[in-house]
Design an enzyme around this catalytic site. Structure first.
Site, PDB file in Angstrom:
ATOM      1  N   LYS A 189      30.273  15.023  42.941  1.00  0.00           N
ATOM      2  CA  LYS A 189      31.067  14.528  42.017  1.00  0.00           C
ATOM      3  C   LYS A 189      31.884  13.327  42.553  1.00  0.00           C
ATOM      4  O   LYS A 189      32.172  12.293  41.670  1.00  0.00           O
ATOM      5  CB  LYS A 189      32.406  15.476  42.118  1.00  0.00           C
ATOM      6  CG  LYS A 189      32.110  16.735  41.237  1.00  0.00           C
ATOM      7  CD  LYS A 189      33.199  17.536  41.022  1.00  0.00           C
ATOM      8  CE  LYS A 189      33.040  18.698  40.327  1.00  0.00           C
ATOM      9  NZ  LYS A 189      34.342  19.534  39.942  1.00  0.00           N
ATOM     10  N   ASP A 212      37.818  18.214  34.498  1.00  0.00           N
ATOM     11  CA  ASP A 212      38.405  19.127  35.174  1.00  0.00           C
ATOM     12  C   ASP A 212      39.995  18.983  35.042  1.00  0.00           C
ATOM     13  O   ASP A 212      40.636  20.043  34.726  1.00  0.00           O
ATOM     14  CB  ASP A 212      38.201  18.933  36.650  1.00  0.00           C
ATOM     15  CG  ASP A 212      36.699  19.503  37.225  1.00  0.00           C
ATOM     16  OD1 ASP A 212      36.187  20.171  36.264  1.00  0.00           O
ATOM     17  OD2 ASP A 212      36.088  18.937  38.000  1.00  0.00           O
TER      18      ASP A 212
END
Ligand code: ATR
Length: 265
Positions: A65, A100
């Site tokens: 990420k 997210d």
């Protein structure tokens, strides 16, 4: 055919393929969602390779990420969070998003939780970081509580209108809070909770990012206290819904994606 997918290591148990493919099927889109497991430290290379191959969109999970930031143009929220979980390849430099953060916000909105007032975020790791920035972006005042208090303080220094605390402050912090989000792994596969049950109350909305089990000890305690509860599958669903909509430009068939996701949990 459009090709979407996920890079991570490992990706074996990902719930994203059935969830996204249910969405393509419901909308009659000619698209597939596949998983890739590049070696560690090759996140940026994997993005470049996918761009060359004409892949249309990728989700990104642990451990890539942060690495993929080098290969994308990050959207402002992803840049502030310092992590990307969704890449859109639409010609030129791919764009990196962090869905997210938006996933937590949309999961709460789905349950008619009013996004105002004070939120308590438990945890200051990757998930806590995304959720803290996401809620602050919505205008909430964010109180971050973490086992290692110095990490909460460091994160709070970056997030607007935030403060950092240790876990022992939770009862005080929760007394007048509106939203609580557990972003630690406590409660995963075990009957434990990071929040004392008697600190919960009926004016709270409680989101647990943990979704194994779906009804964590925290959510059971929250329900018993009369709080609104939102399980972690909603957050997982909405990070996927947000990616789906960015890639396809269509409104995601949320109910169908939710059914598939829950069937595979
Ligand atoms: P993720 O990307 O899922 O957020 P992470 O970055 O490893 O994972 O962060 C894990 C979070 O859970 C951290 O906030 C961690 O607290 P510390 O910063 O003190 O390590 C928290 N955590 C993990 N196990 C915990 C436990 N047993 N009790 C309290 N907090 C815990």
């Amino acid at each position: 055919m459009d090709v979407y997918g996920l890079i991570g290591n490992p990706v074996g148990h990902s719930l994203s393929p059935p969830m996204h493919e249910a969405g393509y099927e419901a909308l009659g889109l000619d698209a597939r969602y596949v998983t890739f497991e590049p070696p560690a430290d090759s996140g940026a290379e994997a993005i470049e390779a996918a761009a060359t191959l004409g892949v249309d969109g990728l989700n990104v999970t642990i451990p890539f990420k942060q690495d993929v930031l080098d290969a994308v143009d990050p959207a402002p929220l992803a840049e502030r969070i310092g992590a990307v979980n969704t890449v859109d390849f639409d010609g030129g430099t791919p764009t990196g998003y962090n869905t997210d953060a938006v996933g937590a916000v949309r999961a709460l909105e789905h349950h008619d939780v009013s996004l105002s007032g004070t939120a308590v975020v438990v945890g200051a790791g990757g998930a806590g970081r995304a959720v803290a920035f996401g809620l602050a972006d919505e205008g909430l005042s964010v109180r971050i509580a973490n086992r290692t208090e110095s990490k909460a303080d460091a994160l709070a220094d970056e997030v607007p209108d935030a403060s950092g605390h240790g876990l022992d402050s939770l009862p005080n912090l929760l007394a007048d809070a509106d939203v609580l989000v557990n972003c630690t792994s406590v409660g995963m596969e075990e009957d434990t909770t990071p929040v004392p049950a008697d600190a919960l109350h009926g004016d709270l909305a409680v989101l647990d990012a943990v979704y194994t089990p779906i009804e964590t000890r925290l959510l059971q305690d929250a329900a018993a206290a009369g709080a609104t509860t939102v399980d972690g599958a909603w957050m997982l669903l909405y990070q996927g819904v947000e990616a789906f909509e960015r890639w396809t430009g269509e409104d995601a068939p949320v109910d169908r994606m939710n059914d598939q996701l829950r069937d595979h949990l």
